[in-house]
Each structure stands twice: as structure tokens, then as C-alpha cells.
Write an enzyme that holds these catalytic residues in place. Structure first.
Site, PDB file in Angstrom:
ATOM      1  N   GLU A 132       9.227  17.232  15.017  1.00  0.00           N
ATOM      2  CA  GLU A 132       9.761  17.091  13.665  1.00  0.00           C
ATOM      3  C   GLU A 132       9.160  18.159  12.751  1.00  0.00           C
ATOM      4  O   GLU A 132       7.948  18.366  12.734  1.00  0.00           O
ATOM      5  CB  GLU A 132       9.440  15.691  13.138  1.00  0.00           C
ATOM      6  CG  GLU A 132      10.111  15.333  11.848  1.00  0.00           C
ATOM      7  CD  GLU A 132       9.902  13.872  11.485  1.00  0.00           C
ATOM      8  OE1 GLU A 132      10.746  13.315  10.764  1.00  0.00           O
ATOM      9  OE2 GLU A 132       8.886  13.280  11.919  1.00  0.00           O
ATOM     10  N   GLU A 141       9.409   2.180  10.971  1.00  0.00           N
ATOM     11  CA  GLU A 141      10.394   3.247  10.790  1.00  0.00           C
ATOM     12  C   GLU A 141       9.607   4.537  10.901  1.00  0.00           C
ATOM     13  O   GLU A 141       8.861   4.913   9.994  1.00  0.00           O
ATOM     14  CB  GLU A 141      11.088   3.112   9.434  1.00  0.00           C
ATOM     15  CG  GLU A 141      12.384   3.911   9.352  1.00  0.00           C
ATOM     16  CD  GLU A 141      12.194   5.267   8.714  1.00  0.00           C
ATOM     17  OE1 GLU A 141      12.086   6.250   9.483  1.00  0.00           O
ATOM     18  OE2 GLU A 141      12.155   5.348   7.490  1.00  0.00           O
ATOM     19  N   LYS A 179       0.864  -1.177   0.000  1.00  0.00           N
ATOM     20  CA  LYS A 179       0.000   0.000   0.000  1.00  0.00           C
ATOM     21  C   LYS A 179       0.904   1.232   0.000  1.00  0.00           C
ATOM     22  O   LYS A 179       1.464   1.600   1.027  1.00  0.00           O
ATOM     23  CB  LYS A 179      -0.912  -0.011   1.238  1.00  0.00           C
ATOM     24  CG  LYS A 179      -2.073   0.994   1.152  1.00  0.00           C
ATOM     25  CD  LYS A 179      -1.651   2.393   1.523  1.00  0.00           C
ATOM     26  CE  LYS A 179      -2.805   3.389   1.389  1.00  0.00           C
ATOM     27  NZ  LYS A 179      -2.320   4.790   1.469  1.00  0.00           N
ATOM     28  N   CYS A 184      13.037  11.670   7.078  1.00  0.00           N
ATOM     29  CA  CYS A 184      12.988  11.285   8.498  1.00  0.00           C
ATOM     30  C   CYS A 184      14.325  11.483   9.200  1.00  0.00           C
ATOM     31  O   CYS A 184      14.359  11.655  10.417  1.00  0.00           O
ATOM     32  CB  CYS A 184      12.554   9.826   8.633  1.00  0.00           C
ATOM     33  SG  CYS A 184      10.882   9.501   8.047  1.00  0.00           S
TER      34      CYS A 184
END
Length: 481
Positions: free
Chosen positions: A383, A249, A173, A283
Site C-alpha cells: 500500500e 478495517e 481513542k 484505504c
């Protein structure tokens, strides 16, 4: 304009209810394609196909799987330009970066294929002369891969290739925003000889529904997800109901420490490359810089001057180094973090402004450097996922390490020093899964990629990525008396 359905059991098929959704270029707001919008029934069909294909695929030899994956890698490189253009059109990153990602994707497939030949078992000394003990590694079964939009090719190959190498079958997906790269990759996997049903693609706008179907089905033995920590925690809770293997992750908030003995020219170059690649939408990109007070002024000036020279624009245009953010929500988040920091005393040394183009359908934020930042600012805690570098000073090595480790995230960290003893000790003390010592771009396909704390579970890359798709079986033989 590209148009695709769903890829199930080796065939392109429309969604069961004929629904589709449009894909747009974030640099222009123009439609660049449309894909099938999967229903619950479609996801189940993908699982059915993967489950039925598993017995045959799992018993192929390592040489057969490696050969097919080698061919996939070759085809990806044969179509590097095409894949790069598709990626830039739907994701926005500069074309040169997209080409680098495609090469990385091809390398990941090739390396994983070679690891198929190194899935070894063991014999263990038995406690009795009349027994023998074997240890075998076997594939977990059907694996579900859920990938993000920021790296539409490499995030797919980093999950799919090791799964296939291990003997698993896959339901993939991809992110709603970037399905076209995934669709073209499916064609290349199929062309390379991956049998029907071994890899299946379900695109869709209802990510929660698709995830729930994959998680609830007992035939799915493994979930691999790259995305936000919030969603990762939800998947982890739901995976517990069927005790699936899970790899996550998740988010990061990478510190970059500049010690007083650092080569400031090289260090500023590395921060620049780490932070502004993919417009800061990675990331592991630098999220906060800690620079020793004795070199802070000089380092900041160098970084600000280099940042001001970066060319921002449509990733298809020659010389562009920083593309658009993925959507208006992403731009809103960056703008709010900068506004919060300035309101609390930060100073803008470069950039600082949002820019919308194409009648408000394309969203950019200037590459930005902030100084005088403090821990009270949101940008120092959360973040950013955008092109902003906040800079803080420190006095001692211990203070820098404490500041760097003061985060719920533990994905990547970086630092610059010429002192070998310091390099070894600081690398050991940083609570991160990836540490770059004088290296702002450490990722490579053969090394383990993953984080500590709330940055996730498991590793991708090299032999470590393949191991995530294997079970360990102990077999005891009692010999005839």
C-alpha cells in the site's frame, strides 16, 4: 488554537499526570492545538464510566436512541464549516473534501439512529407444544473504538453511531495526529443529549498502552479498529485472551481494471478521483491500474494530462485539490516506492517529485503517474498511501483478474467496461469486499464497508454496522404443564 483535556463521564478533565501534547498543521508545520495525553489510569477511568453507564443506556428505547442520534446529525451539519476547518487544519485535506466528509459523518449518524428501530428479534417453532423459543438481539456492552487520522470525522461516526444505536457505551481513542475533530464531535454528542459516561474520549501518544488497557479489561466486550494490517493482527491476537468481539478495517491495495471497451474519458476521471482524493491517503483508493494493451497509450495520456492539472497546496487555499501528506515518514515512504519503481524500469508520465515547504515542516508529493510497472516493484505489492498511480498492461480478461486478485489484501477493487455480461462476471470473480463497476467512489453510509483476506473482519455501514455491536440470545420457555 484549540485546547482540550480528556472527555470522561460527561466532563472535560486533564490527564491524571497533567501531560499534554501538541497538534500540528501538516500544511504549515504550525501548532493548531493541544490535548490531554492519557495515562493508563485515565483509560481505566474511561472504561469505568462506560461500564457504569451501560445498564441505563442499554435499556433506553430505540426511539430514544434514534432521537438523540438524529439531533447529533443535525448539530454536525449546523457546525459543518467549523468542523471542516478544524479537520483541514490538523489533517491537511482540501477544505471541500473536509466538508464532504463532515456531511458523510452526519449521514452515518442519522442512518445508524434509524437502524436502532430495526433491531428485530424472532420466534422460532419449538419442538414441543409446551415450549416457546425467542431470539433476542442485545448490545455487547462497552465498545472500544480506535480510529485513524485520514478521516478524522467519518471514521469516528462510523463506529460510535452504530454502537450507540445498538445500546452500547463507548471508549474512543482517536489518532494521535488528528484529535481535535474528535474533541469537537464529543461536545456535539454531549450537547445532543448523550448521557454522561455513554461516550468517553481518551487522546494520547502511547497508542500501544491505550490499546493494551482496552484489550486486557474484561468489561470491554468489543474492539473496533481501523488502521494497518500489522497493528490489526496484534489486536486480534490480544483480543483472544478475553475472547472479545472484534472488527478490523485494515490495509488495502485496490486494483482498477480498464477493459478495452471502457469509456476512457470517464474511466480516467474516476481513477483520478479515486486515487488523488485525500492525497491518496485512503484505504480504498486506487493503488494499481491494469489497462488493456489496446487502449493503454490513449488512457495513460488522458490520465497523465489530467493529473498534471491538479492543484497542490494548503487545503485552506481556494482551488487546492491535493493537500500535504500527514508527516515526513509518509512522504519518505512514497518517495522510496517511486524511486524503487524507477530504478526497476518504470517511467514517470506525470509528477514524480517530493516537495517540502514551511522550513521542511510540511511535506508534499506531486500527483504522479508511473507507466511500465512490473510485479517486482514494491509499489505493486505494498500500500502506498500517497498520490501515485502505477500502470500495467494486460492482454486478456483472465490475466487482468489474476493480477487483480494476486494480493494479500481484499478491501476494494474497481473496473470499467460497457459489457453487461463482463461486468457481472468480473464483479463476482474479484476477491474484494467492495467492488466498483464503472464507479471509482462507491462508498456510502447505508452499504456494508469492509474487506476480505488481510484487509479485515466485519463490516461498517447501514444495518451491517449495527449488527457488529449486537449479541444473539436464545431464550427457551417451558410452559406450565
Amino acid at each position: 488554537m484549540k485546547s482540550y483535556g480528556l472527555f470522561i463521564d460527561g466532563q472535560w478533565v486533564p490527564a491524571s499526570d497533567k501531560k499534554e501534547y501538541k497538534v500540528f498543521n501538516p500544511a504549515t508545520g504550525e501548532q493548531v492545538g493541544q490535548v490531554g495525553d492519557a495515562s493508563e489510569q485515565d483509560v481505566k477511568k474511561g472504561i469505568d464510566a462506560a461500564y457504569q453507564a451501560f445498564p441505563a443506556w442499554s435499556t433506553t428505547t430505540a426511539w430514544e436512541r434514534a432521537g438523540i442520534l438524529k439531533r447529533v446529525s443535525e448539530l454536525i451539519m449546523d457546525h459543518q464549516d467549523e468542523l471542516s476547518e478544524i479537520m483541514t487544519s490538523e489533517q491537511g485535506k482540501p477544505l471541500a473534501e473536509a466538508k464532504g466528509e463532515v456531511k458523510n459523518a452526519a449521514n452515518s449518524v442519522e442512518w445508524s439512529g434509524e437502524e436502532a428501530k430495526r433491531i428485530y428479534g424472532e420466534t422460532i417453532p419449538a419442538s414441543s407444544r409446551k415450549k416457546r423459543i425467542w431470539v433476542q438481539r442485545q448490545p455487547v456492552g462497552v465498545a472500544a473504538a480506535i480510529t485513524p487520522w485520514n478521516f478524522p470525522a467519518s471514521m469516528i461516526t462510523r463506529k460510535v453511531a452504530p454502537a450507540l444505536a445498538a445500546g452500547c457505551t463507548v471508549v474512543l481513542k482517536p489518532a494521535q495526529q488528528t484529535p481535535l475533530t474528535a474533541c469537537r464531535l464529543m461536545e456535539l454528542f454531549h450537547e445532543a443529549g448523550v448521557p454522561n459516561g455513554v461516550i468517553n474520549l481518551v487522546t494520547g501518544t502511547d497508542a500501544a498502552m491505550i490499546g493494551d488497557v482496552l484489550l486486557a479489561d474484561e468489561r470491554v466486550g468489543k474492539i473496533s479498529f481501523t488502521g494497518s494490517t500489522h497493528v490489526g493482527k496484534l489486536l486480534m491476537r490480544k483480543a483472544a485472551d478475553t475472547v472479545k468481539k472484534i472488527s478490523l478495517e485494515l490495509g488495502g491495495h485496490a486494483p482498477f481494471i480498464i477493459f478495452p471497451d471502457a469509456d476512457l474519458d470517464r474511466a480516467s476521471d474516476q481513477v483520478l478521483e479515486s486515487k488523488f482524493r485525500n492525497a491518496g491517503q485512503t484505504c480504498i483508493c486506487t493503488n494499481r491500474v491494469y489497462v488493456h494493451e489496446s487502449v493503454a497509450e490513449s488512457f495513460t495520456e488522458k490520465l497523465a494530462q489530467k493529473t498534471k492539472k491538479l492543484k497542490m497546496g494548503n487545503g485552506m487555499d481556494e482551488g487546492v485539490q491535493v493537500g500535504p501528506l500527514i508527516n515526513s515518514e509518509a512522504a519518505d515512504k512514497v518517495a522510496e516506492q517511486v524511486r524503487d519503481a524507477v530504478n526497476k524500469g518504470a517511467r514517470i508520465a506525470a509528477g514524480g517529485s517530493r516537495r517540502s515547504e514551511a522550513e521542511g515542516k510540511a511535506h508534499y508529493f506531486e500527483p504522479t503517474v508511473l507507466t511500465d510497472t512490473t510485479d517486482e516493484m514494491v509499489i505493486q505489492q505494498e500500500e502506498t498511501f500517497g498520490p501515485v498511480v502505477p500502470i500495467q498492461t494486460f492482454k486478456t480478461e483472465e490475466e487482468a483478474i489474476q493480477k487483480a486478485n494476486r494480493s494479500r489484501y481484499g478491501l476494494a477493487a474497481y473496473f470499467y467496461t460497457r459489457d453487461l455480461s463482463r461486468a457481472i462476471q468480473v464483479a463476482e470473480k474479484l476477491e474484494y469486499g467492495i467492488v466498483g463497476v464503472n464507479d471509482g467512489v462507491p462508498s456510502t453510509v447505508q452499504a456494508p464497508f469492509g474487506g476480505l483476506k488481510e484487509s479485515g473482519l466485519g463490516r461498517e455501514g447501514g444495518k451491517y454496522g449495527v449488527e457488529e455491536y449486537l449479541e444473539t440470545k436464545f431464550i427457551s420457555f417451558a410452559l406450565d404443564q
